[in-house]
Design a protein around this motif. Structure first.
Motif, PDB file in Angstrom:
ATOM      1  N   ASP A  62      56.434  55.583  30.601  1.00 38.52           N
ATOM      2  CA  ASP A  62      56.361  56.647  31.382  1.00 38.52           C
ATOM      3  C   ASP A  62      55.117  57.602  31.079  1.00 38.52           C
ATOM      4  O   ASP A  62      55.231  58.680  30.868  1.00 38.52           O
ATOM      5  CB  ASP A  62      57.540  57.245  31.292  1.00 38.52           C
ATOM      6  N   VAL A  63      53.757  56.963  31.066  1.00 40.84           N
ATOM      7  CA  VAL A  63      52.716  57.545  30.587  1.00 40.84           C
ATOM      8  C   VAL A  63      51.821  57.390  32.068  1.00 40.84           C
ATOM      9  O   VAL A  63      51.242  56.369  32.121  1.00 40.84           O
ATOM     10  CB  VAL A  63      52.186  57.143  29.287  1.00 40.84           C
ATOM     11  N   GLU A  64      51.873  58.615  32.656  1.00 40.43           N
ATOM     12  CA  GLU A  64      51.229  58.359  34.136  1.00 40.43           C
ATOM     13  C   GLU A  64      49.590  57.905  33.978  1.00 40.43           C
ATOM     14  O   GLU A  64      49.271  57.259  34.814  1.00 40.43           O
ATOM     15  CB  GLU A  64      51.383  59.783  34.749  1.00 40.43           C
ATOM     16  N   GLU A  65      49.004  58.711  33.031  1.00 38.26           N
ATOM     17  CA  GLU A  65      47.534  58.510  32.653  1.00 38.26           C
ATOM     18  C   GLU A  65      47.355  56.880  32.501  1.00 38.26           C
ATOM     19  O   GLU A  65      46.322  56.308  32.958  1.00 38.26           O
ATOM     20  CB  GLU A  65      46.939  59.219  31.473  1.00 38.26           C
ATOM     21  N   GLU A  66      48.104  56.206  31.617  1.00 37.00           N
ATOM     22  CA  GLU A  66      48.032  54.851  31.275  1.00 37.00           C
ATOM     23  C   GLU A  66      48.413  54.066  32.507  1.00 37.00           C
ATOM     24  O   GLU A  66      47.749  53.024  32.690  1.00 37.00           O
ATOM     25  CB  GLU A  66      48.953  54.502  30.143  1.00 37.00           C
ATOM     26  N   ILE A  67      49.584  54.256  33.370  1.00 36.95           N
ATOM     27  CA  ILE A  67      49.733  53.575  34.425  1.00 36.95           C
ATOM     28  C   ILE A  67      48.538  53.741  35.624  1.00 36.95           C
ATOM     29  O   ILE A  67      48.267  52.880  36.128  1.00 36.95           O
ATOM     30  CB  ILE A  67      51.211  54.264  35.440  1.00 36.95           C
ATOM     31  N   THR A  68      48.050  54.653  35.763  1.00 34.05           N
ATOM     32  CA  THR A  68      47.000  55.063  36.541  1.00 34.05           C
ATOM     33  C   THR A  68      45.778  53.935  36.059  1.00 34.05           C
ATOM     34  O   THR A  68      45.055  53.402  36.978  1.00 34.05           O
ATOM     35  CB  THR A  68      46.255  56.602  36.620  1.00 34.05           C
ATOM     36  N   LYS A  69      45.711  54.045  34.843  1.00 35.95           N
ATOM     37  CA  LYS A  69      44.317  53.343  34.375  1.00 35.95           C
ATOM     38  C   LYS A  69      44.663  51.487  34.597  1.00 35.95           C
ATOM     39  O   LYS A  69      43.869  50.875  34.968  1.00 35.95           O
ATOM     40  CB  LYS A  69      44.424  53.274  32.862  1.00 35.95           C
ATOM     41  N   ILE A  70      45.943  51.373  34.530  1.00 34.44           N
ATOM     42  CA  ILE A  70      46.389  49.874  34.680  1.00 34.44           C
ATOM     43  C   ILE A  70      46.213  49.803  36.283  1.00 34.44           C
ATOM     44  O   ILE A  70      45.538  48.582  36.529  1.00 34.44           O
ATOM     45  CB  ILE A  70      47.683  49.501  34.405  1.00 34.44           C
ATOM     46  N   LYS A  71      46.546  50.544  37.078  1.00 30.16           N
ATOM     47  CA  LYS A  71      46.282  50.402  38.547  1.00 30.16           C
ATOM     48  C   LYS A  71      44.863  50.216  38.901  1.00 30.16           C
ATOM     49  O   LYS A  71      44.462  49.352  39.783  1.00 30.16           O
ATOM     50  CB  LYS A  71      47.030  51.333  39.460  1.00 30.16           C
ATOM     51  N   ASN A  72      44.074  51.125  38.423  1.00 28.07           N
ATOM     52  CA  ASN A  72      42.567  51.329  38.752  1.00 28.07           C
ATOM     53  C   ASN A  72      41.900  50.448  38.044  1.00 28.07           C
ATOM     54  O   ASN A  72      40.769  50.226  38.575  1.00 28.07           O
ATOM     55  CB  ASN A  72      42.129  52.716  38.549  1.00 28.07           C
ATOM     56  N   VAL A  73      42.172  50.042  36.772  1.00 27.11           N
ATOM     57  CA  VAL A  73      41.204  48.972  36.286  1.00 27.11           C
ATOM     58  C   VAL A  73      41.446  47.428  36.156  1.00 27.11           C
ATOM     59  O   VAL A  73      40.983  46.649  36.740  1.00 27.11           O
ATOM     60  CB  VAL A  73      40.912  49.437  34.803  1.00 27.11           C
ATOM     61  N   PHE A  74      43.008  47.351  35.380  1.00 32.24           N
ATOM     62  CA  PHE A  74      43.540  45.892  35.295  1.00 32.24           C
ATOM     63  C   PHE A  74      43.560  45.363  36.851  1.00 32.24           C
ATOM     64  O   PHE A  74      43.029  44.146  36.781  1.00 32.24           O
ATOM     65  CB  PHE A  74      44.802  45.999  34.574  1.00 32.24           C
ATOM     66  N   PHE A  75      44.414  45.925  37.684  1.00 33.52           N
ATOM     67  CA  PHE A  75      44.666  45.265  38.900  1.00 33.52           C
ATOM     68  C   PHE A  75      43.181  45.137  39.603  1.00 33.52           C
ATOM     69  O   PHE A  75      42.943  44.032  40.399  1.00 33.52           O
ATOM     70  CB  PHE A  75      45.559  45.768  39.681  1.00 33.52           C
ATOM     71  N   LYS A  76      42.597  45.901  39.591  1.00 33.88           N
ATOM     72  CA  LYS A  76      41.235  45.843  40.267  1.00 33.88           C
ATOM     73  C   LYS A  76      40.233  44.744  39.737  1.00 33.88           C
ATOM     74  O   LYS A  76      39.907  43.871  40.446  1.00 33.88           O
ATOM     75  CB  LYS A  76      40.270  47.210  40.107  1.00 33.88           C
ATOM     76  N   ASN A  77      40.308  44.442  38.566  1.00 37.79           N
ATOM     77  CA  ASN A  77      39.527  43.335  37.705  1.00 37.79           C
ATOM     78  C   ASN A  77      40.445  42.067  38.262  1.00 37.79           C
ATOM     79  O   ASN A  77      39.505  41.211  38.521  1.00 37.79           O
ATOM     80  CB  ASN A  77      39.705  43.639  36.374  1.00 37.79           C
ATOM     81  N   VAL A  78      41.489  41.950  38.162  1.00 47.84           N
ATOM     82  CA  VAL A  78      42.214  40.822  38.488  1.00 47.84           C
ATOM     83  C   VAL A  78      41.730  40.458  39.856  1.00 47.84           C
ATOM     84  O   VAL A  78      41.318  39.406  40.368  1.00 47.84           O
ATOM     85  CB  VAL A  78      43.743  40.895  38.314  1.00 47.84           C
ATOM     86  N   LEU A  79      41.816  41.338  40.907  1.00 45.60           N
ATOM     87  CA  LEU A  79      41.630  41.214  42.415  1.00 45.60           C
ATOM     88  C   LEU A  79      40.049  40.686  42.578  1.00 45.60           C
ATOM     89  O   LEU A  79      39.777  39.880  43.289  1.00 45.60           O
ATOM     90  CB  LEU A  79      41.922  42.251  43.227  1.00 45.60           C
ATOM     91  N   GLU A  80      39.181  41.312  41.853  1.00 45.27           N
ATOM     92  CA  GLU A  80      37.833  41.274  41.927  1.00 45.27           C
ATOM     93  C   GLU A  80      37.302  39.534  41.148  1.00 45.27           C
ATOM     94  O   GLU A  80      36.298  39.149  41.772  1.00 45.27           O
ATOM     95  CB  GLU A  80      36.893  41.979  41.362  1.00 45.27           C
ATOM     96  N   SER A  81      38.403  39.225  40.652  1.00 42.17           N
ATOM     97  CA  SER A  81      38.049  37.722  40.043  1.00 42.17           C
ATOM     98  C   SER A  81      38.358  36.647  40.963  1.00 42.17           C
ATOM     99  O   SER A  81      37.903  35.365  40.717  1.00 42.17           O
ATOM    100  CB  SER A  81      38.486  37.821  38.641  1.00 42.17           C
ATOM    101  N   PHE A  82      39.193  37.064  41.860  1.00 44.09           N
ATOM    102  CA  PHE A  82      39.891  36.077  42.534  1.00 44.09           C
ATOM    103  C   PHE A  82      39.198  35.466  43.736  1.00 44.09           C
ATOM    104  O   PHE A  82      38.672  36.482  44.535  1.00 44.09           O
ATOM    105  CB  PHE A  82      41.246  36.557  43.095  1.00 44.09           C
ATOM    106  N   ASN A  83      38.783  34.380  44.052  1.00 40.88           N
ATOM    107  CA  ASN A  83      38.307  33.833  45.311  1.00 40.88           C
ATOM    108  C   ASN A  83      39.281  33.079  46.152  1.00 40.88           C
ATOM    109  O   ASN A  83      39.271  31.984  45.763  1.00 40.88           O
ATOM    110  CB  ASN A  83      37.071  33.113  44.737  1.00 40.88           C
ATOM    111  N   PRO A  84      39.957  33.595  47.040  1.00 40.99           N
ATOM    112  CA  PRO A  84      40.746  32.656  47.783  1.00 40.99           C
ATOM    113  C   PRO A  84      40.414  31.661  48.686  1.00 40.99           C
ATOM    114  O   PRO A  84      41.100  31.032  49.376  1.00 40.99           O
ATOM    115  CB  PRO A  84      41.480  33.765  48.610  1.00 40.99           C
ATOM    116  N   ALA A  85      38.971  31.408  48.695  1.00 44.61           N
ATOM    117  CA  ALA A  85      38.562  30.350  49.651  1.00 44.61           C
ATOM    118  C   ALA A  85      38.990  28.892  49.342  1.00 44.61           C
ATOM    119  O   ALA A  85      39.499  28.478  48.506  1.00 44.61           O
ATOM    120  CB  ALA A  85      36.921  30.271  49.401  1.00 44.61           C
TER     121      ALA A  85
END
Length: 85
Positions: A62-85
């Motif tokens: 329950d640490v809002e700052e860390e949850i925000t970091k996970i949403k804004n950095v971790f998930f962003k990096n995963v999505l940017e590495s994905f090439n669904p082609a």
């Protein structure tokens, strides 16, 4: 098919490289910090992105700052590495 695996621990990566060589797999291992901006070489580079438990390990209770970091950095990096082609 070849696989590209990352871990934040240099020791774990070294161990996995040794195991991979012994087993003659087509795996590539690399040290990577999931909270650093995604390197250009990974952008749209993978057709499958599989997380083996990273989110469970980094998700705070329950640490809002860390949850925000996970949403804004971790998930962003995963999505940017994905090439669904």
């Amino acid at each position: 098919f070849p696989s590209h695996d990352t871990d934040s621990s240099e020791e774990i990566v070294k161990d996995m490289i040794k195991r991979s060589l012994l087993m003659k797999t087509m795996c590539k291992y690399e040290v990577c910090d999931i909270f650093e901006p995604l390197q250009q070489k990974y952008r749209k580079n993978f057709n499958v992105v599989l997380d083996k438990g990273t989110l469970d390990a980094i998700l705070p209770e329950d640490v809002e700052e860390e949850i925000t970091k996970i949403k804004n950095v971790f998930f962003k990096n995963v999505l940017e590495s994905f090439n669904p082609a």
